[in-house]
Design an enzyme around this catalytic site. Structure first.
Site, PDB file in Angstrom:
ATOM      1  N   GLU A 145      40.136  31.976  40.526  1.00 39.10           N
ATOM      2  CA  GLU A 145      40.063  33.227  39.759  1.00 39.10           C
ATOM      3  C   GLU A 145      40.764  33.093  38.415  1.00 39.10           C
ATOM      4  O   GLU A 145      41.950  33.404  38.296  1.00 39.10           O
ATOM      5  CB  GLU A 145      40.715  34.380  40.532  1.00 39.10           C
ATOM      6  CG  GLU A 145      39.961  34.812  41.759  1.00 39.10           C
ATOM      7  CD  GLU A 145      40.584  36.038  42.430  1.00 39.10           C
ATOM      8  OE1 GLU A 145      41.637  36.518  41.963  1.00 39.10           O
ATOM      9  OE2 GLU A 145      40.000  36.521  43.404  1.00 39.10           O
ATOM     10  N   GLU A 233      35.248  34.784  48.215  1.00 40.96           N
ATOM     11  CA  GLU A 233      36.413  35.529  48.717  1.00 40.96           C
ATOM     12  C   GLU A 233      36.172  37.021  48.526  1.00 40.96           C
ATOM     13  O   GLU A 233      35.696  37.444  47.475  1.00 40.96           O
ATOM     14  CB  GLU A 233      37.667  35.103  47.930  1.00 40.96           C
ATOM     15  CG  GLU A 233      38.938  35.826  48.348  1.00 40.96           C
ATOM     16  CD  GLU A 233      40.125  35.535  47.411  1.00 40.96           C
ATOM     17  OE1 GLU A 233      40.382  34.357  47.097  1.00 40.96           O
ATOM     18  OE2 GLU A 233      40.762  36.507  46.978  1.00 40.96           O
TER      19      GLU A 233
HETATM   20  C1  IDC Z   1      47.294  36.932  47.746  1.00 36.72           C
HETATM   21  C2  IDC Z   1      47.837  36.860  49.174  1.00 36.72           C
HETATM   22  C3  IDC Z   1      49.302  37.186  49.174  1.00 36.72           C
HETATM   23  C4  IDC Z   1      50.021  36.294  48.183  1.00 36.72           C
HETATM   24  C5  IDC Z   1      49.382  36.391  46.802  1.00 36.72           C
HETATM   25  C6  IDC Z   1      50.010  35.451  45.796  1.00 36.72           C
HETATM   26  O1  IDC Z   1      47.089  37.720  49.991  1.00 36.72           O
HETATM   27  O2  IDC Z   1      49.826  37.004  50.466  1.00 36.72           O
HETATM   28  O3  IDC Z   1      51.371  36.709  48.079  1.00 36.72           O
HETATM   29  O4  IDC Z   1      48.010  36.075  46.907  1.00 36.72           O
HETATM   30  O5  IDC Z   1      49.934  34.155  46.218  1.00 36.72           O
HETATM   31  C7  IDC Z   1      42.982  37.300  45.093  1.00 36.72           C
HETATM   32  C8  IDC Z   1      43.425  35.894  45.160  1.00 36.72           C
HETATM   33  C9  IDC Z   1      44.253  35.642  46.406  1.00 36.72           C
HETATM   34  C10 IDC Z   1      45.151  36.823  46.691  1.00 36.72           C
HETATM   35  C11 IDC Z   1      44.262  38.013  47.036  1.00 36.72           C
HETATM   36  C12 IDC Z   1      45.030  39.279  47.417  1.00 36.72           C
HETATM   37  O6  IDC Z   1      42.361  34.971  45.092  1.00 36.72           O
HETATM   38  O7  IDC Z   1      45.003  34.484  46.220  1.00 36.72           O
HETATM   39  O8  IDC Z   1      45.958  36.514  47.798  1.00 36.72           O
HETATM   40  N1  IDC Z   1      43.385  38.283  45.897  1.00 36.72           N
HETATM   41  O9  IDC Z   1      45.835  39.707  46.357  1.00 36.72           O
HETATM   42  N2  IDC Z   1      42.135  37.814  44.215  1.00 36.72           N
HETATM   43  C13 IDC Z   1      42.021  39.131  44.425  1.00 36.72           C
HETATM   44  C14 IDC Z   1      42.808  39.443  45.513  1.00 36.72           C
END
Ligand code: IDC
Length: 310
Positions: A145, A233
């Site tokens: 992303e 995702e």
């Molecule tokens: C989030 C995880 C969380 C972690 C965070 C940072 O759920 O536990 O603390 O990342 O590492 C994304 C991202 C994905 C995110 C997820 C939710 O690709 O890595 O995971 N998210 O925030 N894009 C939109 C949402």
């Protein structure tokens, strides 16, 4: 038991922007994303993946390897990188033995622009594409992303660096390219697509409690013009991975993806204390089977969605 991979083998992207097998038959994949492979490597085990294949009917697993969060591939030491390569290797091997497709995800996030660690990405994709060149089930997702002020121009120039590195070893695998604004702006990629390769898809991510009609409209436009899209995702909750499970909006998203034969994978396999996690925090079972008491609401919802693909 015959899996989708047993039946269809290696896939490629056709002119209508869809995944097809060697007979031109459309194939749609449904799966789950691991959490950070540094933080939750324990779920990358054969029993868990077999359970998810047999009981939840997933046919693809996304191995989310963070690059810049704590102990990410680009910020840890060589020892850490070695460990991560081993987890990826284990994931690909188990997926292959079990007849699952697998995505190797270069999970940029706080490193908002993939150009930031492009040298390390080149090195990484050189290693994995060499190792898995003969595997028909591997997808390479080159930047999860891109976000904040990273432009499509930046992403495109990054893609033009990484794609040839992969192609040098692996001529056929589908390569998935991220899009601006946390992989939402398909329109910007569509206006100026990557032209050096044909076997590409572009990423769309949504979190149903945050992204609704506006992003769905953007997605619809892309599907209509046959732009090749994969939802590598998504979540049913808010974009921060927490917040409410919004089944109503999530159902609308799934209906749209199904109508258009778009593949998808849900976030995330872990027992982290957040809505998007599959398992409740006190569930320490890493292989399954799981009782409904051990699963979070989005996971129970998703298990029902996946049943349609039995
Ligand atoms: C989030 C995880 C969380 C972690 C965070 C940072 O759920 O536990 O603390 O990342 O590492 C994304 C991202 C994905 C995110 C997820 C939710 O690709 O890595 O995971 N998210 O925030 N894009 C939109 C949402």
């Amino acid at each position: 038991m015959s899996t989708k991979y047993d039946r269809h083998g290696a896939l490629h992207v056709n002119n209508a922007g869809r995944l097809v097998d060697h007979n031109g038959e459309t194939v749609v994949l449904h799966g789950y994303c691991t959490h950070d492979l540094s933080w939750y490597p324990e779920y990358v085990n054969r029993d868990f993946l077999k359970y998810m294949r047999d009981e939840w009917h997933i046919d693809i697993i996304r191995l989310s390897m963070y690059t810049a969060e704590e102990d990410g591939y680009c910020v840890g030491d060589d020892e850490n990188r070695k460990k991560l390569l081993e987890v990826v290797d284990r994931g690909v091997k188990f997926a292959t033995e079990l007849g699952l497709y697998v995505i190797i995800d270069w999970h940029i996030l706080s490193d908002s622009n993939p150009l930031m660690y492009a040298d390390m990405a080149e090195e990484f994709f050189k290693i994995v594409s060499r190792k898995y060149a003969s595997y028909g089930n591997v997808f390479y997702e080159i930047c999860n992303e891109p976000n904040v002020d990273c432009t499509w121009k930046d992403i495109k120039s990054y893609a033009e660096r990484i794609i040839p590195v992969i192609r040098k070893n692996d001529e056929y695998a589908v390569i998935i390219v991220g899009t601006p604004k946390w992989s939402q702006r398909l329109d910007e990629a569509h206006e100026d697509p990557v032209t050096i390769d044909k076997n590409l898809m572009y990423t769309l991510h949504f979190y149903a409690n945050t992204h609704t009609d506006e992003l769905r409209d953007l997605a619809k436009e892309a599907f209509e013009v046959k732009f090749p899209v994969m939802v590598t995702e998504f979540g049913t909750c808010s974009a921060d991975g927490a917040g409410a499970h919004n089944a109503e909006e999530a159902d609308k998203w799934i209906a749209l993806l199904e109508e258009n034969n778009i593949s998808y994978a849900m976030w995330n396999i872990s027992n982290r204390d957040e809505t998007s996690a599959m398992l409740k925090p006190d569930c320490t079972n890493i292989t399954g089977p799981y009782t409904d008491d051990e699963l979070r609401e989005p996971a129970i919802w998703y298990r029902e969605v996946l049943k349609a693909h039995k």
